[in-house]
Design a protein around this motif. Structure first.
Motif, PDB file in Angstrom:
ATOM      1  N   SER A  69      63.314  32.272  33.501  1.00 37.23           N
ATOM      2  CA  SER A  69      62.680  31.019  33.946  1.00 37.23           C
ATOM      3  C   SER A  69      62.530  30.989  35.460  1.00 37.23           C
ATOM      4  N   GLY A  70      63.501  31.521  36.185  1.00 37.08           N
ATOM      5  CA  GLY A  70      63.386  31.559  37.637  1.00 37.08           C
ATOM      6  C   GLY A  70      62.198  32.386  38.090  1.00 37.08           C
ATOM      7  N   CYS A  89      66.793  28.730  40.106  1.00 40.15           N
ATOM      8  CA  CYS A  89      67.047  29.161  38.727  1.00 40.15           C
ATOM      9  C   CYS A  89      67.593  30.582  38.680  1.00 40.15           C
ATOM     10  N   GLY A 141      62.347  27.847  41.491  1.00 37.50           N
ATOM     11  CA  GLY A 141      62.416  29.130  40.779  1.00 37.50           C
ATOM     12  C   GLY A 141      63.526  30.005  41.323  1.00 37.50           C
ATOM     13  N   VAL A 197      58.933  30.423  37.152  1.00 36.96           N
ATOM     14  CA  VAL A 197      58.681  29.264  38.016  1.00 36.96           C
ATOM     15  C   VAL A 197      58.279  29.701  39.415  1.00 36.96           C
TER      16      VAL A 197
END
Length: 144
Positions: free
Chosen positions: A65-66, A24, A21, A69
């Motif tokens: 998304s980072g 990202c 994560g 996650v």
């Protein structure tokens, strides 16, 4: 597998998810996006330098998304620490349901988007959780 060894394995797997994560998140800024550009090139095999640069839209998707996650990893860490340690069957169900849902949706979406290599990479993360959780616990919680 010994219960404490399984807990340690799950924490290691979860640390890798959190690190993914954070990786990202590096795609959110043009100055730090080189590694994420390479990762995109890798999942859209073959390695050919495409895409050559990030768009603002891609930057924000890397940021989202980072964060998702890394947050998911923190949640799994908490489940391992506060549920699985004392109640392996409930913790196991929570973790496997989450991981299998992620695996199926992420992999199917990756294939549909033309990035089947990402689905292949996902198998590694799935194995990090499935291997310890699909084996029976050989030691009751709280025993040495």
């Amino acid at each position: 597998m010994q219960h404490q060894a399984t807990v340690a394995w799950l924490r290691f797997a979860t640390a890798l998810v959190i690190a993914s994560g954070l990786f990202c998140l590096s795609g959110a800024l043009p100055a730090t996006s080189a590694a994420t550009l390479y990762a995109l090139d890798l999942v859209f095999w073959p390695l050919d330098g495409t895409p050559g640069e990030m768009t603002p839209q891609a930057n924000v998707l890397w940021a989202i998304s980072g964060g998702l996650v890394a947050g998911w990893g923190i949640l799994i860490w908490q489940v391992v620490t506060h549920v699985y340690v004392s109640n392996p069957s409930v913790g196991r169900s929570m973790i496997l349901t989450s991981v299998v849902t992620w695996f199926v949706l992420d992999s199917a979406g990756s294939v549909a988007a033309g990035a089947p290599m990402n689905a292949l990479f996902n198998v590694g993360f799935l194995a990090l959780y499935a291997v310890p959780l699909l084996r029976p616990v050989r030691e009751a919680p709280g025993t040495a």
